[in-house]
Enzyme design. Sequence first.
Site, short mmCIF file in Angstrom:
data_model
loop_
_atom_site.label_atom_id
_atom_site.label_comp_id
_atom_site.label_asym_id
_atom_site.label_seq_id
_atom_site.Cartn_x
_atom_site.Cartn_y
_atom_site.Cartn_z
N ASP A 1 45.17 28.13 35.70
CA ASP A 1 44.62 26.94 35.05
C ASP A 1 43.25 27.20 34.43
O ASP A 1 42.39 26.33 34.43
CB ASP A 1 44.51 25.81 36.09
N CYS B 1 51.40 3.95 36.81
CA CYS B 1 50.13 4.54 36.35
C CYS B 1 49.13 3.41 36.09
O CYS B 1 49.42 2.50 35.30
CB CYS B 1 50.36 5.35 35.07
N CYS C 1 44.04 8.70 30.98
CA CYS C 1 44.31 9.20 32.33
C CYS C 1 43.04 9.18 33.18
O CYS C 1 41.98 9.67 32.76
CB CYS C 1 44.88 10.61 32.25
N CYS D 1 64.75 7.27 36.57
CA CYS D 1 63.53 6.82 37.27
C CYS D 1 62.31 6.85 36.35
O CYS D 1 62.07 7.82 35.63
CB CYS D 1 63.28 7.73 38.47
N CYS E 1 50.52 8.79 40.00
CA CYS E 1 51.84 9.13 39.46
C CYS E 1 52.64 9.97 40.46
O CYS E 1 53.87 9.88 40.53
CB CYS E 1 51.73 9.83 38.11
#
Length: 381
Positions: free
Chosen positions: A141, A205, A221, A198, A251
């Site tokens: 990352d 959220c 977000c 789903c 989430c």
Amino acid sequence: MSLNQQQLKNLATQIKLWGKELGFNQVGICDLNLSAHEDKLTEWLNKGFHGEMEYMAKYGLMRARPAELHPGSIRAISVRMDYLPEHAQFAQTLKQTDKAYVSRYAIGRDYHKVLRNKLKQLGQKIEQQTELNTGFRPFVDSAPIMERPLAEKAGLGWVGKHSLVLDENAGSWFFLGELLINLPLPVDEPVKEQCGSCVACMTLCPTNAIVAPYEVDARKCISYLTIELQGEIPLEFRQLIGNRIYGCDDCQLACPWNRYAQLSQEQDFKQRHGLLSQDLLTLWHWDEKTFLDNTQGSPIRRIGYQRWQRNLAIGLGNADFSPAILNALQAKLTESSELVKNHINWAIEQQTMKQIHAQSSQSKQVKRLVRVIEKGLPRDA
């Protein structure tokens, strides 16, 4: 020296065993062709969904071309490491408005360092055992590489509608890492997507950041707003953030597959400084030195003290009214930066409004009680 197909197959099996010995919960192998994701990536960037994350746009399609990051590489060894802590106290912390909610991936040591170190050890192990210069490079990352599509391709799971990787036996509470390597190892098969109809992650959220299945507008977000955003948090999101001061897990909490999530066995991911359920006021009283000392080796440190204070101010504004909170906010007004001051003023306004509402409710209750008492008294009383 080169390895034949059987030797490569045996090595792939051995690599997965070595990965497990190093603490990875799953290891898969895939090729580096991510061309199928280029159009979607370009579309996402063109919509501006990356917000202030300029590094996303800077490298553009390089993110879908891993071989450009490490020339000569032809395979990715993709790994998963679980981070779900014991007694995570998700709902308990979110319900207590005077508590600080920190995304559970950030309560321990910085995962970048933990996974990168283990991936480096895995690469060295491969070189030692094969006596080959495998030309490996680890990623966690921290470079322009599409980790989730690689993990999906390597069979570690499927990308869910919230854009995170899901595994049917482990949910999504895990970190990903990659080791690019120049050996033509046999590749693993992707698994079938199992989200079906789903939409729990989209529905629950808090800021409606999942604008379409598999598509997140980062600008909405809470993880982006509390971590990546450098400046002021837009007014329309402040109340929705609640007491989430670093990241958001909603989430994932909504996802049915996380009932199968595995608890982490990694000691480095255990909580530090009581961050699973620390009081907002306790964190608010940290000065910058205390913040730096207490977040050493933590991913939280990257946001810096000013954004830490900014986020805490919002949390305190969203807390139930408390004279102690109001006093603590007012006490820091003069010494704070303009960024923090803006959010303190908002928080003071929120607390003041709650105070007025509380006093008004109390006054109404008193009046109702008086009327009840008066009705029960004799006329000549």
